[in-house]
Design a protein around this motif. Structure first.
Motif, mmCIF file in Angstrom:
data_model
loop_
_atom_site.group_PDB
_atom_site.id
_atom_site.type_symbol
_atom_site.label_atom_id
_atom_site.label_comp_id
_atom_site.label_asym_id
_atom_site.label_seq_id
_atom_site.Cartn_x
_atom_site.Cartn_y
_atom_site.Cartn_z
ATOM 1 N N TYR A 31 34.932 29.055 41.141
ATOM 2 C CA TYR A 31 34.289 28.905 39.838
ATOM 3 C C TYR A 31 33.008 29.726 39.835
ATOM 4 N N PHE A 32 32.792 30.448 38.748
ATOM 5 C CA PHE A 32 31.614 31.307 38.646
ATOM 6 C C PHE A 32 31.169 31.330 37.197
ATOM 7 N N SER A 33 29.942 31.740 36.982
ATOM 8 C CA SER A 33 29.426 31.822 35.615
ATOM 9 C C SER A 33 30.168 32.893 34.842
ATOM 10 N N ASN A 34 30.564 32.562 33.616
ATOM 11 C CA ASN A 34 31.337 33.496 32.805
ATOM 12 C C ASN A 34 30.515 34.028 31.638
ATOM 13 N N GLY A 35 29.252 34.262 31.906
ATOM 14 C CA GLY A 35 28.356 34.701 30.841
ATOM 15 C C GLY A 35 28.742 36.009 30.200
ATOM 16 N N ASN A 36 29.392 36.920 30.961
ATOM 17 C CA ASN A 36 29.752 38.231 30.435
ATOM 18 C C ASN A 36 31.249 38.349 30.149
ATOM 19 N N GLY A 37 31.918 37.232 29.916
ATOM 20 C CA GLY A 37 33.328 37.277 29.560
ATOM 21 C C GLY A 37 34.202 37.807 30.687
ATOM 22 N N ASP A 38 35.193 38.648 30.300
ATOM 23 C CA ASP A 38 36.135 39.180 31.280
ATOM 24 C C ASP A 38 35.461 40.007 32.357
ATOM 25 N N GLU A 39 34.357 40.651 32.019
ATOM 26 C CA GLU A 39 33.665 41.475 33.009
ATOM 27 C C GLU A 39 33.182 40.641 34.183
ATOM 28 N N ALA A 40 32.785 39.404 33.933
ATOM 29 C CA ALA A 40 32.316 38.547 35.018
ATOM 30 C C ALA A 40 33.452 38.230 35.986
ATOM 31 N N GLY A 41 34.647 37.936 35.462
ATOM 32 C CA GLY A 41 35.783 37.655 36.322
ATOM 33 C C GLY A 41 36.205 38.862 37.135
ATOM 34 N N ALA A 49 34.335 41.375 37.982
ATOM 35 C CA ALA A 49 33.290 41.629 38.979
ATOM 36 C C ALA A 49 33.421 40.659 40.157
ATOM 37 N N ALA A 50 33.797 39.397 39.865
ATOM 38 C CA ALA A 50 33.955 38.413 40.932
ATOM 39 C C ALA A 50 35.095 38.793 41.868
ATOM 40 N N LEU A 51 36.233 39.210 41.320
ATOM 41 C CA LEU A 51 37.346 39.609 42.166
ATOM 42 C C LEU A 51 37.031 40.872 42.956
ATOM 43 N N ARG A 52 36.348 41.813 42.343
ATOM 44 C CA ARG A 52 35.959 43.021 43.081
ATOM 45 C C ARG A 52 35.025 42.672 44.237
ATOM 46 N N ARG A 53 34.090 41.779 43.986
ATOM 47 C CA ARG A 53 33.138 41.379 45.031
ATOM 48 C C ARG A 53 33.866 40.705 46.194
ATOM 49 N N ILE A 54 34.823 39.843 45.877
ATOM 50 C CA ILE A 54 35.589 39.178 46.930
ATOM 51 C C ILE A 54 36.388 40.202 47.731
ATOM 52 N N ALA A 55 37.028 41.148 47.038
ATOM 53 C CA ALA A 55 37.818 42.170 47.730
ATOM 54 C C ALA A 55 36.940 43.002 48.665
ATOM 55 N N GLU A 56 35.745 43.350 48.210
ATOM 56 C CA GLU A 56 34.843 44.158 49.038
ATOM 57 C C GLU A 56 34.356 43.404 50.262
ATOM 58 N N THR A 112 46.059 45.708 36.085
ATOM 59 C CA THR A 112 47.485 46.036 36.104
ATOM 60 C C THR A 112 48.116 45.569 34.787
ATOM 61 N N ASP A 113 49.427 45.794 34.674
ATOM 62 C CA ASP A 113 50.145 45.314 33.489
ATOM 63 C C ASP A 113 50.141 43.797 33.409
ATOM 64 N N GLU A 114 49.936 43.120 34.549
ATOM 65 C CA GLU A 114 49.921 41.657 34.588
ATOM 66 C C GLU A 114 48.517 41.089 34.490
ATOM 67 N N GLY A 115 47.534 41.943 34.288
ATOM 68 C CA GLY A 115 46.148 41.496 34.221
ATOM 69 C C GLY A 115 45.329 42.070 35.363
ATOM 70 N N PHE A 116 44.119 41.581 35.513
ATOM 71 C CA PHE A 116 43.249 42.046 36.593
ATOM 72 C C PHE A 116 43.559 41.222 37.837
ATOM 73 N N ALA A 121 50.577 37.536 52.754
ATOM 74 C CA ALA A 121 50.000 38.225 51.599
ATOM 75 C C ALA A 121 48.899 37.401 50.961
ATOM 76 N N VAL A 122 47.930 38.100 50.382
ATOM 77 C CA VAL A 122 46.816 37.475 49.669
ATOM 78 C C VAL A 122 46.836 37.997 48.229
ATOM 79 N N TYR A 123 46.776 37.063 47.282
ATOM 80 C CA TYR A 123 46.776 37.406 45.864
ATOM 81 C C TYR A 123 45.588 36.735 45.182
ATOM 82 N N GLY A 124 45.081 37.358 44.142
ATOM 83 C CA GLY A 124 44.011 36.772 43.352
ATOM 84 C C GLY A 124 44.208 37.079 41.890
ATOM 85 N N GLU A 125 43.950 36.096 41.022
ATOM 86 C CA GLU A 125 44.102 36.287 39.585
ATOM 87 C C GLU A 125 43.035 35.508 38.847
#
Length: 295
Positions: free
Chosen positions: A113-123, A125-132, A145-149, A160-164
């Motif tokens: 769970y994270f703050s969603n102040g910036n809408g989709d950009e926040a989500g 950014a959170a997944l990118r941060r976790i991946a890094e 992707t066609d199925e979303g971010f 395998a590790v997946y995140g959505e």
């Protein structure tokens, strides 16, 4: 003048031709017998022989890989502005390894769970941060992707590790084994005895009391070792019945430090090193208190 009668060549009777239909039946029978023999040998080999390739490693052999991956995800997602909730281990039989052998899958989830102040950009950014933050050998990446971010990573040994991002302010990370052989006596183990029970139990009792929910003698515990030191842990209680008011109204005094998600279905806040989440589904309410790898 008379004409000679035409001459005709004599044709000797040919020897009897083989019965082609009979030969075809023998060929078909031989092919079927050979296929059955191969199938039986394959079944015996799968049943009796030790694994010879990675894909055949059974669930007991990959559980440590799964635990390390969950710990890596918990550490990568941890932070002063996130709540990391460890989900239960899902063990499901019934998948097919071969036409003659059943297997099972094992999945563990981490919800962030994270703050969603910036809408989709926040989500995103959170997944990118976790991946890094995941180990380099995981080759993790997060992209649209066609199925979303989505986040994708490889924990090794074909785990395998997946995140959505199913909803604003919430990411679901899954560690999946795929279909594996199940060794005799295999069982999903319980929480580590060194769970950080004291602080989580106190906070869980406070949240349940504020929500008007009963406090059980023993909640559901889930723990995982953090990569560097210590444990991340979650204590949860699933209760029936509707809440007397939205979670925000009942928990707002306690949630003053940092509210991350505030919807009728989900509410999450962080108080110091602990995070509290409330999930309302129909007439059931699940309350969890978590301690992540960030101290």
């Amino acid at each position: 003048m008379s004409m000679d009668a035409p001459a005709y060549a004599q044709v000797s009777p040919t020897p009897e031709q083989p019965d082609r239909r009979r030969w075809g039946r023998w060929l078909l029978a031989g092919t079927v017998a050979w296929a059955v023999l191969l199938a039986v040998l394959t079944w015996i080999s799968v049943r009796d022989d030790p694994p010879t390739v990675r894909e055949q490693r059974d669930l007991a052999e990959v559980v440590p890989v799964v635990d390390r991956a969950v710990g890596a995800l918990a550490a990568a997602a941890s932070g002063p502005e996130a709540v990391v909730e460890l989900g239960p281990t899902e063990f499901e039989r019934g998948c097919r390894l071969t036409p003659f052998l059943d297997g099972a899958t094992l999945t563990r989830q981490v919800t962030v769970y994270f703050s969603n102040g910036n809408g989709d950009e926040a989500g995103e950014a959170a997944l990118r941060r976790i991946a890094e933050r995941l180990p380099a050998e995981y080759r993790a990446g997060a992209r649209r992707t066609d199925e979303g971010f989505l986040l994708r990573a490889d924990a090794g040994d074909f785990v395998a590790v997946y995140g959505e991002l199913p909803q604003p302010g919430r990411a679901v990370l899954s560690v999946e084994t795929g279909c594996r052989p199940v060794p005799d006596g295999f069982a999903v183990t319980g929480p580590d005895p060194d769970r950080p029970a004291g602080a989580l139990r106190v906070m869980l009792t406070q949240a349940l009391t504020a929500l008007g929910r009963p406090v059980p003698d023993e909640p559901e515990w889930r723990t995982v070792p953090c990569p560097d030191r210590g444990f991340a842990g979650t204590a949860s209680v699933d209760t029936p019945g509707a809440l007397p008011a939205p979670p925000a109204e009942l928990l707002r005094p306690a949630a003053a430090p940092l509210v991350l998600v505030d919807t009728p279905e989900r509410y999450a806040y962080r108080a110091g090193p602990l995070g509290v989440t409330v999930a309302v589904t129909g007439d059931r309410t699940r309350v969890s208190v978590s301690l992540d790898c960030h101290r």
